[in-house]
Design an enzyme around this catalytic site. Sequence first.
Site, PDB file in Angstrom:
ATOM      1  N   GLY A   1      -2.981  -2.800  12.230  1.00  0.00           N
ATOM      2  CA  GLY A   1      -4.261  -2.676  11.791  1.00  0.00           C
ATOM      3  C   GLY A   1      -4.580  -2.268  10.324  1.00  0.00           C
ATOM      4  O   GLY A   1      -5.379  -2.402   9.782  1.00  0.00           O
TER       5      GLY A   1
ATOM      6  N   ASN B   1      -3.056  -3.776  -1.861  1.00  0.00           N
ATOM      7  CA  ASN B   1      -4.270  -4.642  -1.672  1.00  0.00           C
ATOM      8  C   ASN B   1      -5.316  -3.733  -1.671  1.00  0.00           C
ATOM      9  O   ASN B   1      -5.766  -2.898  -0.804  1.00  0.00           O
ATOM     10  CB  ASN B   1      -3.968  -5.299  -0.338  1.00  0.00           C
ATOM     11  CG  ASN B   1      -5.270  -6.339  -0.110  1.00  0.00           C
ATOM     12  OD1 ASN B   1      -6.333  -6.364  -0.820  1.00  0.00           O
ATOM     13  ND2 ASN B   1      -5.091  -6.983   1.203  1.00  0.00           N
TER      14      ASN B   1
ATOM     15  N   LYS C   1       3.394   4.309  -2.904  1.00  0.00           N
ATOM     16  CA  LYS C   1       3.749   5.799  -2.253  1.00  0.00           C
ATOM     17  C   LYS C   1       3.466   5.722  -0.773  1.00  0.00           C
ATOM     18  O   LYS C   1       4.197   6.446   0.150  1.00  0.00           O
ATOM     19  CB  LYS C   1       3.027   6.829  -2.749  1.00  0.00           C
ATOM     20  CG  LYS C   1       3.483   7.309  -3.993  1.00  0.00           C
ATOM     21  CD  LYS C   1       2.807   8.538  -4.460  1.00  0.00           C
ATOM     22  CE  LYS C   1       3.461   9.278  -5.837  1.00  0.00           C
ATOM     23  NZ  LYS C   1       2.624  10.317  -6.240  1.00  0.00           N
TER      24      LYS C   1
ATOM     25  N   GLU D   1      -1.918   7.902   6.062  1.00  0.00           N
ATOM     26  CA  GLU D   1      -2.375   9.283   6.674  1.00  0.00           C
ATOM     27  C   GLU D   1      -3.120  10.265   5.706  1.00  0.00           C
ATOM     28  O   GLU D   1      -3.662  11.303   6.122  1.00  0.00           O
ATOM     29  CB  GLU D   1      -1.021   9.988   7.335  1.00  0.00           C
ATOM     30  CG  GLU D   1      -0.605   9.170   8.531  1.00  0.00           C
ATOM     31  CD  GLU D   1       0.728   9.229   8.777  1.00  0.00           C
ATOM     32  OE1 GLU D   1       0.965   9.992   9.858  1.00  0.00           O
ATOM     33  OE2 GLU D   1       1.943   8.682   8.082  1.00  0.00           O
TER      34      GLU D   1
HETATM   35 MO1  MOS Z   1       2.000   7.976  12.251  1.00  0.00          MO
HETATM   36  S1  MOS Z   1       1.471   9.731  13.294  1.00  0.00           S
HETATM   37  O1  MOS Z   1       3.166   8.331  11.394  1.00  0.00           O
HETATM   38  O2  MOS Z   1       2.043   6.804  13.418  1.00  0.00           O
END
Ligand code: MOS
Length: 709
Positions: free
Chosen positions: A472, A597, A666, A670
């Site tokens: 996704g 992107n 990079k 997350e």
């Molecule tokens: Mo993530 S916690 O590296 O899918």
Amino acid sequence: MTTATTRNQRVRGAVGTAHTRVEGRDKVTGAARYAGEIPFAELAHGWLVLSTVARGRIRSVEDAPVLGMPGVVTVLHHRNAPRLDTDYVGLLGTRPDPTCAVFQHDRVPHLGWPVALVVAETSEQAREAAEALVVHYDQEPHDVVLSAASPGAYTLDGHMPAVAAKGDLQSALGDSAVVVDAEYTTPEEHHSPMEPHAATARWEDGRLELVDSNQGSGWVSDELVKLFSLDPASVRVRSEHVGGGFGSKGVRAHQVAAVMAATVLQRPVRVVLTRRQMFSLAGYRSPTAQRVRLGADADGRLRALEHDCLSLTSTVYEFVEPGAGVARTMYDADAHHTANRVVRLDVPSPTWMRAPGEAPGSFALESALDELAEKCGIDPIELRARNEPERGPISGLPYSGRSLLACFQEGARRFGWADRDPRPGVRREGAWLLGTGTAAASFPAGAAPSTAAVTAEADGTYTVRIAAADIGTGARTALTLIAADELETAPDRVRVRIGDSDFGPAMIAGGSMGTRSWGWAVTAAARELRERLTPGAAVPPEGVTVRSDTTEAIGALAQRERHSFGAQFAEVAVDPTTGEVRVRRMLGMFAAGRIVNPLTARNQFVGGMTWGISMALHEEAVRDRASGGLYGADLAGYHVATHADVPLIEADWVDDPDPDDPVGIKGIGEVGIVGAAAAIANAVWHATGVRHRNLPIRPDRVLTAGRDA
Ligand code: MOS
């Protein structure tokens, strides 16, 4: 347009330009098929039966009556299931979670443990029979509740050492003019991707094929090879489209059960997890109990930093949520002590979940920094500027790029931070108290070896093959742009095929490392291919293919502390008579490498920040001490932020290319959630004058603030 992009014209500039998803039309029209909806002839359906006790032994599985029910083909359980090998170390360097090695013994280590698989001609028949299956247990006493005082806690290394310590903490705290000593808690949180886990297994011409929804087809394939002691060449895992994955889509009980049943029955078998089953079988983020102690001079410069994070794990598997790790990157102090500890309880195994460690850890650490700023009478951004380290506080390594202050400066300008009155609890708008808060974000920026193949086709187009996963994120589109630039062609002449373990080893979609790792391999293959193609020469009908392997290049990387950074800003309104907290606006400024992107990258950041709202205000899985299960294990009982909870969120970035990456990437998956909950909690303090150290900041907690501990 096509005439402008014949093979040997130099065309670059796809990377950095907004592109809609290459598979976007297929997804919105329903043409894109997901693992649970791809048709197979002779397909049988398996339904998992989960334990209803939290600890004990299975005395009997009363399968005889169920075998006579309409459509039922078989019932697999610990007395008749094929044996598995669980004595191995997998691709990620970890041992398998025994939760996925289904039906191997009679022990039940938690509520919701898989005890049987009912297979029938239709999904409805399988479900009916599964619900009718009687299982008798010898129940034993259980303990499922984590608290700061939980006995039996021990330090545990996960993807980082459990403990890092330098300097004399007690004396540094004693020498400090200002000390913050606070405890924070975060609750059990669940992934809840839109698409539940689903897999179909079948044997064809001596090969096992699994059609799956996962974060790494090679990863799942490797686990199945080892669990079932198969020849690696005889297993193929495909996962073309994935409706969300945040760490839980590796190998799980349903894939293993599907392979078992397909092997026993010699026909295709599909097993899908229900939303409820995901709450015990998909893994989750452990609750945490954290203590942060900060000691500083009157001007806010840190002398002492201690961060201790306690999380839980199951009795069958060791997993640590390393909340104390983020301090090792963010702030230096002469005395710097961090430790991650776990306690084993009779609960399902926790697992990776978006920003594992950083997400809960940054809530505690960045809240504590805000408390220190308040005590020192210093602006929270200025406090961070005064504590900006030259090198990694624990590693001693130079940073590959640390643009944290640039994020704060630009963020503060756009957010209007300069006009902020630092006093808490003094802004009113009707019934609402208003406040603003900020927090820092960071997440490791890594790359892992991968292989890719790029083919120049005879018709002038290109095909890229790599066992990447687009969960996704827009990875497929990002790889299309990266390949197009390196091939000096237009993106519409590049076809990227992913999600197939037959394409060879590649990094999983995880650790914010997917697109960077795959992009590196694609770049390497595309570069060599471009050099090899002779201008004007015809390409043979089978095309020209170049393969890459980045193992050596990544192994030769210079030693540096590599992270993405960010500055989070939030404005909240709090109604002190109802306890309601509304986030009014958020801004995240990130330094996260070259952005491939902008369209999908913004989506990733805003998605992470939305998780931050959810984490700050809503998400909380509550375990019932008596039964050992969760209250309301569904999306009615487990509230995630939805449209009405989410205001305008702005995310942008500063220029921050990674100096060692061929594309400058990079990783962005997350860092968006890190610090987001702290920024909101700090804004709630600014609005109300009350610190909330326990998430989520529920209305009842706002109403009783100052009265409860
Ligand atoms: Mo993530 S916690 O590296 O899918």
